[in-house]
Design an enzyme around this catalytic site. Structure first.
Site, PDB file in Angstrom:
ATOM      1  N   HIS A  56       0.858  -1.196   0.000  1.00 14.76           N
ATOM      2  CA  HIS A  56       0.000   0.000   0.000  1.00 14.76           C
ATOM      3  C   HIS A  56       0.887   1.236   0.000  1.00 14.76           C
ATOM      4  O   HIS A  56       2.111   1.121  -0.014  1.00 14.76           O
ATOM      5  CB  HIS A  56      -0.986  -0.024   1.170  1.00 14.76           C
ATOM      6  N   HIS A  58       1.558   3.794   2.101  1.00 13.15           N
ATOM      7  CA  HIS A  58       2.166   4.496   3.234  1.00 13.15           C
ATOM      8  C   HIS A  58       3.690   4.508   3.132  1.00 13.15           C
ATOM      9  O   HIS A  58       4.313   3.535   2.703  1.00 13.15           O
ATOM     10  CB  HIS A  58       1.713   3.856   4.555  1.00 13.15           C
ATOM     11  N   ASP A  60       6.051   4.258   5.207  1.00 13.88           N
ATOM     12  CA  ASP A  60       6.872   3.256   5.903  1.00 13.88           C
ATOM     13  C   ASP A  60       6.923   1.946   5.101  1.00 13.88           C
ATOM     14  O   ASP A  60       7.570   0.989   5.516  1.00 13.88           O
ATOM     15  CB  ASP A  60       6.382   3.013   7.337  1.00 13.88           C
ATOM     16  N   HIS A  61       6.257   1.917   3.946  1.00 13.91           N
ATOM     17  CA  HIS A  61       6.326   0.761   3.045  1.00 13.91           C
ATOM     18  C   HIS A  61       6.961   1.117   1.698  1.00 13.91           C
ATOM     19  O   HIS A  61       7.540   0.261   1.047  1.00 13.91           O
ATOM     20  CB  HIS A  61       4.922   0.171   2.836  1.00 13.91           C
ATOM     21  N   HIS A 115      -7.214  -1.164   5.706  1.00  8.98           N
ATOM     22  CA  HIS A 115      -6.159  -0.318   6.299  1.00  8.98           C
ATOM     23  C   HIS A 115      -5.992   0.937   5.434  1.00  8.98           C
ATOM     24  O   HIS A 115      -5.857   2.049   5.932  1.00  8.98           O
ATOM     25  CB  HIS A 115      -4.869  -1.115   6.381  1.00  8.98           C
ATOM     26  N   ASP A 135      -0.245  -4.254   6.094  1.00  6.53           N
ATOM     27  CA  ASP A 135      -0.845  -3.722   7.327  1.00  6.53           C
ATOM     28  C   ASP A 135      -2.325  -4.093   7.436  1.00  6.53           C
ATOM     29  O   ASP A 135      -3.096  -3.406   8.114  1.00  6.53           O
ATOM     30  CB  ASP A 135      -0.697  -2.195   7.380  1.00  6.53           C
ATOM     31  N   HIS A 175       4.588  -5.577   9.919  1.00  2.12           N
ATOM     32  CA  HIS A 175       5.197  -5.090  11.168  1.00  2.12           C
ATOM     33  C   HIS A 175       5.131  -6.179  12.238  1.00  2.12           C
ATOM     34  O   HIS A 175       4.275  -7.064  12.184  1.00  2.12           O
ATOM     35  CB  HIS A 175       4.449  -3.858  11.707  1.00  2.12           C
TER      36      HIS A 175
HETATM   37 ZN   LIG Z   1       2.997   0.071   7.998  1.00  2.00          ZN
HETATM   38 ZN   LIG Z   2       0.149   1.335   6.501  1.00  2.00          ZN
END
Ligand SMILES: [Zn+2]
Ligand SMILES: [Zn+2]
Length: 263
Positions: A56, A58, A60-61, A115, A135, A175
Site C-alpha cells: 500500500h 504508506h 513506511d512501506h 487499512h 498492514d 510489522h
Molecule cells: Zn505500515
Molecule cells: Zn500502513
C-alpha cells in the site's frame, strides 16, 4: 519458493520480505523500506532483486523504493488505486493478477481494502500456503484505519477473504506487534488460554526470530477473528451495552477496532 524475512530493527518495527526463485535467483522485495538491508540479504543469498512490491502507499512501506530501484533497476508493482500516490509504479495490480518471480514462483494478488482503500496482499500457493499481508492483518491483530482506511471495508476483507484461506496458511505481516496484540486479545478475552500461553515469550523474543503464526492459530489468538466468541461479546457489552446480547459479527469487529484505537 525461497523466502527470507528481514527485521528492519527500526522504530516502525518493519518486516521486509524477499521472495526468490530457486531456479534463477531472481527475487521480489516486499515493502523494502530499509532497502540497503534487503539488498545485503539478497547479496548474501546470491539473489538478484528484480521487482519491488508495495502492499500500500504508506511511506513506511514505499520509502525504500527509490533507493532500491536506483541500486537494482527493479520494476515497482503496486495496487492500481495507489499507483499515482506512490509514483514510479511500473505495473498496476488488480485482484487476481499473478505475479511471477523467475520461472518457479507465482503469487496471487488479493485486493484487500481496509487499512487503506488500495491495499494488496500476496498469496503463495505453496505446499504450505503463505500470506504476505502488509498492514491488513498482523500476528494477533488487525491494521488500523487512521490514514485513509475504512473499518467496514477491513471487516469485509477479514470475513470474506482472510478467514476463508486454509488454516495452515502462514501469516507474514508488514510489522512486528505480536506482544502488544496478544495483550489486547487478553484484555478482551482474559480466559484465552492460547493467547496467554504465547504472551510472555512474545514480550521477550528477538523480533528477528519472532514466531510465524498460521491462520488457524490466528483464529484462536486474534480477537478480530473471534467475533462470535461469547466471552468476547460479553466483555464488549460492558463498554457498549447498546449492541445487545447477539450482535452481528460486523458490529463486534467495528467495536473491537474502535476500542483498539485508544487502547
Ligand atoms: Zn505500515
Ligand atoms: Zn500502513
Amino acid at each position: 519458493m525461497l523466502m527470507e524475512r528481514i527485521w528492519a530493527a527500526n522504530s516502525f518495527r518493519n518486516f521486509h520480505y524477499l521472495i526468490a526463485c530457486a531456479q534463477t535467483g531472481e527475487a521480489l522485495a516486499i515493502d523494502p523500506l530499509d532497502w540497503r538491508r534487503c539488498l545485503e540479504a539478497a547479496r548474501q543469498k546470491g539473489w538478484e532483486i528484480t521487482q519491488v512490491l508495495n502492499t500500500h502507499e504508506h511511506l513506511d512501506h514505499t520509502g525504500g523504493n527509490a533507493g532500491m530501484v536506483g541500486a537494482t533497476g527493479a520494476r515497482v508493482l503496486a495496487h492500481a488505486g495507489a499507483a499515482s500516490r506512490i509514483g514510479g509504479v511500473d505495473r498496476a495490480l488488480h485482484k487476481g493478477d499473478v505475479i511471477r518471480v523467475g520461472t518457479s514462483v507465482e503469487l496471487e494478488c488479493l485486493d484487500t481494502p481496509g487499512h487503506t482503500l488500495s491495499h494488496v496482499c500476496l498469496l503463495a500457493h505453496t505446499g504450505q500456503p503463505a500470506l504476505f499481508c502488509g498492514d491488513t492483518l498482523f500476528n494477533a491483530g488487525a491494521g488500523n484505519c487512521h490514514n485513509g482506511g475504512d473499518p467496514g471495508r477491513l471487516y469485509e476483507t477479514f470475513a470474506a477473504q482472510l478467514a476463508r484461506l486454509p488454516d495452515d496458511t502462514r501469516v507474514f505481516p508488514g510489522h512486528e506487534y505480536l506482544a502488544r496484540n496478544l495483550e489486547f486479545t487478553l484484555d478482551r478475552e482474559p480466559g484465552n488460554a492460547a493467547a496467554a500461553s504465547l504472551v510472555e515469550a512474545a514480550r521477550r523474543h528477538d523480533p528477528a526470530a519472532a514466531r510465524v503464526t498460521t491462520l488457524g492459530e490466528e483464529k484462536e489468538i486474534n480477537t478480530f477473528f473471534r467475533l462470535r466468541s461469547p466471552a468476547v461479546i460479553a466483555r464488549l457489552r460492558e463498554a457498549f451495552p447498546e449492541i445487545g446480547p447477539e450482535p452481528d459479527a460486523r458490529t463486534v469487529f467495528l467495536k473491537l477496532r474502535e476500542l483498539r484505537n485508544s487502547w
